[in-house]
Design a protein around this motif. Structure first.
Motif, short mmCIF file in Angstrom:
data_model
loop_
_atom_site.label_atom_id
_atom_site.label_comp_id
_atom_site.label_asym_id
_atom_site.label_seq_id
_atom_site.Cartn_x
_atom_site.Cartn_y
_atom_site.Cartn_z
N SER A 56 -10.24 11.41 -10.73
CA SER A 56 -9.02 10.59 -10.74
C SER A 56 -8.27 10.73 -12.06
O SER A 56 -8.86 10.91 -13.11
N ARG A 57 -6.95 10.68 -11.96
CA ARG A 57 -6.09 10.75 -13.14
C ARG A 57 -5.06 9.65 -13.03
O ARG A 57 -4.53 9.38 -11.95
N GLN A 58 -4.71 9.07 -14.19
CA GLN A 58 -3.81 7.92 -14.18
C GLN A 58 -2.36 8.36 -14.38
O GLN A 58 -1.68 7.93 -15.28
N ARG A 59 -1.95 9.30 -13.54
CA ARG A 59 -0.61 9.84 -13.68
C ARG A 59 0.07 9.83 -12.32
O ARG A 59 -0.52 9.38 -11.34
N SER A 60 1.29 10.38 -12.24
CA SER A 60 1.95 10.34 -10.94
C SER A 60 2.36 11.72 -10.40
O SER A 60 2.70 11.84 -9.24
N TRP A 61 2.30 12.78 -11.21
CA TRP A 61 2.70 14.10 -10.71
C TRP A 61 1.49 14.84 -10.17
O TRP A 61 0.83 15.62 -10.87
N GLY A 62 1.18 14.53 -8.91
CA GLY A 62 0.04 15.16 -8.29
C GLY A 62 -0.14 14.64 -6.87
O GLY A 62 0.76 14.03 -6.30
N VAL A 63 -1.31 14.92 -6.33
CA VAL A 63 -1.63 14.45 -4.98
C VAL A 63 -2.43 13.16 -5.12
O VAL A 63 -3.44 13.13 -5.82
N PRO A 64 -1.99 12.08 -4.47
CA PRO A 64 -2.68 10.80 -4.63
C PRO A 64 -4.10 10.84 -4.07
O PRO A 64 -4.41 11.62 -3.17
N ILE A 65 -4.95 9.99 -4.63
CA ILE A 65 -6.28 9.80 -4.04
C ILE A 65 -6.10 8.82 -2.88
O ILE A 65 -5.60 7.71 -3.07
N PRO A 66 -6.46 9.25 -1.68
CA PRO A 66 -6.12 8.45 -0.50
C PRO A 66 -7.07 7.28 -0.28
O PRO A 66 -7.83 7.26 0.69
N ALA A 67 -7.01 6.31 -1.19
CA ALA A 67 -7.89 5.13 -1.05
C ALA A 67 -7.03 3.88 -0.92
O ALA A 67 -5.89 3.84 -1.39
N PHE A 68 -7.59 2.89 -0.25
CA PHE A 68 -6.86 1.64 -0.02
C PHE A 68 -7.74 0.47 -0.46
O PHE A 68 -8.96 0.49 -0.27
N TYR A 69 -7.10 -0.54 -1.05
CA TYR A 69 -7.85 -1.70 -1.53
C TYR A 69 -7.43 -2.92 -0.72
O TYR A 69 -6.23 -3.18 -0.54
N CYS A 70 -8.41 -3.69 -0.27
CA CYS A 70 -8.10 -4.92 0.46
C CYS A 70 -7.35 -5.86 -0.48
O CYS A 70 -7.78 -6.12 -1.61
N HIS A 71 -6.24 -6.33 -0.01
CA HIS A 71 -5.38 -7.19 -0.81
C HIS A 71 -6.10 -8.50 -1.16
O HIS A 71 -5.88 -9.09 -2.22
N GLU A 72 -6.98 -8.94 -0.26
CA GLU A 72 -7.65 -10.23 -0.46
C GLU A 72 -8.91 -10.11 -1.31
O GLU A 72 -9.10 -10.85 -2.27
N CYS A 73 -9.78 -9.18 -0.94
CA CYS A 73 -11.09 -9.16 -1.60
C CYS A 73 -11.35 -7.90 -2.43
O CYS A 73 -12.40 -7.79 -3.05
N GLY A 74 -10.42 -6.95 -2.41
CA GLY A 74 -10.60 -5.76 -3.24
C GLY A 74 -11.49 -4.69 -2.63
O GLY A 74 -11.74 -3.66 -3.26
N TYR A 75 -11.97 -4.90 -1.42
CA TYR A 75 -12.82 -3.91 -0.75
C TYR A 75 -12.11 -2.55 -0.72
O TYR A 75 -10.91 -2.47 -0.46
N ILE A 76 -12.86 -1.50 -1.01
CA ILE A 76 -12.23 -0.16 -1.05
C ILE A 76 -12.41 0.55 0.29
O ILE A 76 -13.54 0.75 0.76
N LEU A 77 -11.29 0.93 0.87
CA LEU A 77 -11.32 1.66 2.12
C LEU A 77 -10.97 3.11 1.82
O LEU A 77 -9.82 3.43 1.47
N ALA A 78 -11.95 3.99 1.90
CA ALA A 78 -11.71 5.41 1.63
C ALA A 78 -12.80 6.18 2.33
O ALA A 78 -13.98 5.95 2.09
N ASN A 79 -12.40 7.07 3.24
CA ASN A 79 -13.40 7.85 3.96
C ASN A 79 -12.78 9.11 4.54
O ASN A 79 -11.59 9.37 4.37
N GLU A 80 -13.60 9.87 5.23
CA GLU A 80 -13.14 11.14 5.78
C GLU A 80 -11.98 10.95 6.75
O GLU A 80 -10.94 11.61 6.66
N GLU A 81 -12.14 10.00 7.66
CA GLU A 81 -11.15 9.82 8.72
C GLU A 81 -9.77 9.48 8.13
O GLU A 81 -8.75 10.07 8.50
N ILE A 82 -9.78 8.51 7.19
CA ILE A 82 -8.51 8.09 6.60
C ILE A 82 -7.90 9.23 5.81
O ILE A 82 -6.69 9.48 5.86
N THR A 83 -8.73 9.97 5.10
CA THR A 83 -8.23 11.10 4.30
C THR A 83 -7.57 12.14 5.20
O THR A 83 -6.52 12.69 4.86
#
Ligand SMILES: [Zn+2]
Ligand SMILES: [Zn+2]
Ligand SMILES: [Zn+2]
Length: 925
Positions: free
Chosen positions: A464-491
């Motif tokens: 991971s890099r903290q920049r914006s010129w690149g391809v994003p890491i396709p992860a999602f965070y639950c707005h309520e509890c912070g659970y990380i949603l990232a897997n093959e299917e979503i990617t």
């Protein structure tokens, strides 16, 4: 009555439009134009479409500057491979690529935008980056074409193309599928100036001055319970560090479990260090006569505590195997948030991964006194403070190898942050990589060891890099509890969106638009998600570049070869290996070739500040791209390549010799039609048969060198052949035959048949190295059967057995030895003024009988061989050859300058020898 005649009208002098002056800077662009007009690259592909496949997969250069000598070296070497494989009959397309995302471009764009950036959206900034990358893709593309490199320049692969971005996602999905991707808080290399994490491959080690300090941590635990001798003593543990700024994050002191430690007394105070280091420490710290009170093993003090030297906090005694006695005190300052080993130990002892430093490299406000202070500046302040309160025992400066950022060149820090990682060891990933390394071929062979060491030592891959010129890491965070949603299917779903809309869509669409409808947080059931705002390491992107293979019939996966600078063992070869194994269970290459770096003539790196920087443009516009190509062919690319003014002169000189040799050959076959006038082998003179045999031998050696990617052997073999056998011998001695024999005589046609053979084969063999000059000669090479419109549509010669006459080579070796002896004698008589020119000489050879047969066979050649007017052979019983040089009887022929007793005898042409008279008579009638 003697006839007057203009002699030079009767000679067959060379004639050619191929000029001595190369003017490459002018001619090369014209030749490129011609190639474009004839659509040469497409024709080459078409011609070899049924050949076996050979794929060199291009490592994408970074699109952020003009080409320099290093990129020229890399691309020209690749071109040698492609062009030679093509001429061997392989189907070998070249699909160039560019690395477009990443920090160097983003930082440059930041600098250009300055304040304006603050008002721009992320999309606008990314568009600026894209424009910047495209500009340099164009500039570099022009540069590479100008170097004579053939390839699919119209449709290169760019890592910022939507389909490429989608492939990057698909390759990341493969790691998700394996379960090797995780998010964790770990110390990583961090550049405070670029404000991002850096991968190993983005680090350069350079010498840096750092403080070296000895600090005491007073004991909290009462050691006298274990060791009564310490009762009532004031005991401290001594630690040593070169990064005082990491002291506020100290949580522990590490001891080696099996080392012997000692508590020793000095002037009323007791210190603990490794026992073996006491003499060294005493000397550095100026301790007079330390008295050892007690010794113990590291494992005896596990779990005890000291007080931090200047913060009101405990420091736990922990055990660690990596503690050494090379430096310091054997008691190792441990800050789990600022070091890799420290982190592992911290984890083992359940310590906080404490990192009180922000992304700009400043202490967070919670740190007393130092909050807001840059860590490197804090070094001095911390040292001063410790001096005041007496906890600092010694301060020195040391110069050591320290990690720096590859981009901004500033020192980096180790800092724990939450990052995405690829585990190296889960699913035996590292082990599999090491096995695959064994299977590939590495040129030079030490490359295998180099990459093996890199792979063995590399920590989990921080992606991971903290920049914006690149391809994003396709992860999602639950707005309520912070659970990380990232897997093959979503990617894979994100990949599909990217393939149509590009990665800008990440910043334009809502999280829900990427997720399957109705996605709920498995932990709290919420349906609201936030998108990850980190991007993927660009090395992951380029590591996925082999995804351009396997999509076209002529570009199969895996590639046959990767060819880059030797810094890529850590970079691209490495990332490609892991990405390949995750996605396809194998590396994307069968062979890896590396080359060195470009240095100046003194062996220093080239830089603008040293003033030794040479731009390829400069050489091309003054001397021509061909000169750069010849330079690369002359050097052993596996080592570093030196370049400078003197070397340039040597290359130009070598080029001139090659060019003039070709000029002589082409000039002397201007009236030769190879298909109709070729003389059969058995009717060629023995001298011609010998040089043909030699040509074939040289040709075979060159072909072998091409097979082995040894281009300097190609060059040196051709160059030696041109200078030794051709220029100073063969081409010299056949001049008489070429110029003075009757134009269509068998003798002259024999020489022309031979010249044509040498010229054609040497042009073909040199075409991958000097594509412009060989093309220039090819255009004016006499038309012959199956002659292609460009030399680059031809194949390498094969040297069939029809020319095989190895006996002749042996015989000539003996003749050449005799020749050298004769030339030496001629030199002596010339010095003694007995004769002026060698043509005034008659050579008498007294030959021992074993050699007689050979010389009889070659009797007719001897005059030519020695460049004299007559040769007499006499047998005798001695053991060694005897040479006598006499002044030849007769007069000088005004046409061929040889001496003959016939001169003066003819009625019509008393000024000529017998041969010349006949030639002239034929011309006149
Ligand atoms: Zn930096
Ligand atoms: Zn949730
Ligand atoms: Zn003559």
């Amino acid at each position: 009555m003697a006839k007057t005649i203009e002699v030079k009208d009767t000679l067959n002098l060379p004639r050619t439009s191929f000029s001595m002056k190369a003017k490459l800077y002018q001619k090369e662009p014209e030749i490129i134009e011609k190639w474009n007009r004839m659509n040469l690259y497409q024709k080459i592909l078409k011609k070899n479409e049924n050949g076996p496949s050979f794929v060199l997969h291009d490592g994408p250069p970074y699109a952020n500057g003009k080409i320099h000598l290093g990129t020229a070296l890399n691309k020209i070497l690749k071109d040698f491979v492609i062009k030679s494989k093509t001429m061997m009959g392989y189907k070998s397309p070249y699909l160039p690529g560019w690395d477009c995302h990443g920090l160097p471009i983003e930082i440059r764009v930041d600098q250009l935008l300055k304040e304006k950036k603050k008002e721009m959206s992320i999309i606008d900034v990314r568009e600026e980056c894209k424009k910047y990358a495209l500009k340099y893709v164009d500039i570099q593309r022009e540069g590479f074409i100008r170097l004579g490199i053939f390839g699919e320049w119209e449709r290169p692969y760019l890592t910022m193309n939507p389909e490429y971005e989608a492939e990057v996602m698909r390759h990341l999905a493969a790691f998700f599928a394996m379960g090797n991707v995780y998010k964790g808080k770990k110390p990583v290399h961090w550049c405070p100036d670029c404000k991002t994490a850096l991968a190993e491959a983005e680090i350069e080690y350079k010498d840096r001055k750092s403080p070296s300090i000895y600090v005491k941590f007073p004991m909290i635990s009462d050691l006298s319970q274990k060791f009564p001798v310490l009762k009532g003593e004031k005991v401290s543990v001594l630690i040593w560090t070169t990064t005082p700024w990491t002291l506020p994050a100290n949580l522990a002191i590490a001891f080696h479990p099996e080392f012997e430690y000692a508590a020793f007394e000095v002037q009323g105070e007791v210190f603990i260090t490794a026992k073996r280091l006491i003499p060294v420490i005493a000397e550095v710290l100026g301790f007079p006569k330390p008295q050892v009170l007690v010794t113990f093993l590291g494992k005896d003090v596990e779990g005890l505590k000291a007080r931090h030297s200047f913060i009101n906090r405990e420091s736990l005694f922990v055990l660690a195997d990596y503690v050494t006695l090379d430096q310091g005190t054997g008691c190792v300052h441990t800050a789990p948030g600022h070091g890799h080993d420290d982190y592992l130990t911290g984890k083992a002892y359940n310590l906080d991964i404490y990192t009180p430093v922000d992304n700009e490299g400043k202490f967070v406000s919670q740190v007393d006194k130092y909050g807001g202070m840059n860590v490197f500046e804090a070094n001095k302040v911390i040292i001063e403070d410790m001096k005041k309160d007496g906890t600092l025992l010694k301060e020195e400066e040391i110069v050591h190898s320290y990690p720096h950022c590859w981009r901004c060149k500033n020192p980096v820090i180790f800092r724990a942050t939450a990052q995405w990682f690829i585990s190296m060891d889960k699913n035996d990933l590292r082990k599999r990589a090491l096995e695959e390394i064994e299977k590939a071929r590495w040129i030079p062979p030490w490359g295998k060891e180099r990459i093996t060491n890199m792979v063995e030592a590399r920590p989990d891959w921080c992606i991971s890099r903290q920049r914006s010129w690149g391809v994003p890491i396709p992860a999602f965070y639950c707005h309520e509890c912070g659970y990380i949603l990232a897997n093959e299917e979503i990617t894979l779903r994100v990949a599909d969106v990217f393939s149509k809309e590009g990665s800008n869509s990440w910043y334009l669409k809502e999280a829900e638009e990427f997720l399957p409808s109705g996605t709920k947080c498995p932990q709290c059931g919420s349906k609201e998600f936030n998108k990850e705002n980190n991007i993927l390491d660009v090395w992951f992107e380029s590591g996925a570049s082999h995804s351009v293979l396997g999509k076209r019939e002529d570009l199969p996966w895996p590639s046959d070869v990767y060819l880059e600078g030797h810094d890529q063992y850590r970079g691209w070869f490495n990332s490609s290996l892991f990405v390949g194994i995750a996605a396809k269970k194998a590396p994307p290459y069968k062979m890896v070739i590396t080359h060195g770096f470009v240095l100046d003539e003194q062996g220093r790196g080239m830089s603008k500040s040293l003033g030794n920087f040479i731009e390829p443009e400069e050489i091309i516009s003054q001397n021509g791209a061909e000169i750069l190509r010849l330079w690369i062919a002359m050097l052993n690319y596996k080592e570093d390549a030196r370049f400078g003014k003197e070397i340039l002169q040597r290359i130009i000189e070598a080029y001139r010799k090659i060019r003039n040799t070709w000029r002589f050959m082409i000039g002397n076959i201007h009236d030769f039609s190879p298909d109709e006038e070729r003389i059969k082998k058995e009717n060629l003179t023995l001298l011609d048969r010998w040089i043909l045999e030699k040509t074939k031998k040289v040709g075979k050696k060159i072909l072998r060198a091409y097979e082995e990617y040894e281009y300097h052997i190609v060059f040196h073999t051709i160059y030696d052949f041109f200078t030794v056998e051709l220029s100073s011998f063969y081409l010299h001695v056949i001049k008489d035959r070429l110029y003075c024999s009757a134009q269509n005589s068998q003798l002259r046609k024999s020489a022309q048949t031979t010249l044509f053979f040498i010229l054609k084969n040497m042009l073909l063999l040199m075409a991958p190295i000097l594509p412009f000059t060989t093309e220039e000669v090819w255009e004016i090479t006499p038309v012959h059967k199956n002659k292609e419109e460009s030399i680059h549509l031809e194949k390498f010669p094969e040297f069939k057995e029809e020319w095989l006459e190895s006996e002749i080579l042996k015989e000539w070796n003996s003749l050449i030895i005799i020749r050298e002896k004769v030339l030496k004698e001629l030199e002596i008589v010339r010095e003694n003024k007995l004769i002026g020119d060698s043509l005034e000489a008659q050579v008498v050879l007294k030959i021992p009988s074993p050699k007689m047969e050979l010389l009889k066979k070659y009797e007719k050649e001897l005059i030519t061989l020695f460049v004299v007017s007559s040769v007499k052979i006499e047998a005798y019983e001695g053991e060694n050859l005897e040479i006598k040089i006499l002044k030849t009887p007769g007069e000088k022929c005004q046409r061929c300058w040889s001496f003959s007793s016939y001169v003066g005898k003819s009625q019509d042409f008393p000024q000529f020898c017998e041969r010349c008279e006949q030639v002239v008579r034929e011309i006149k009638t």
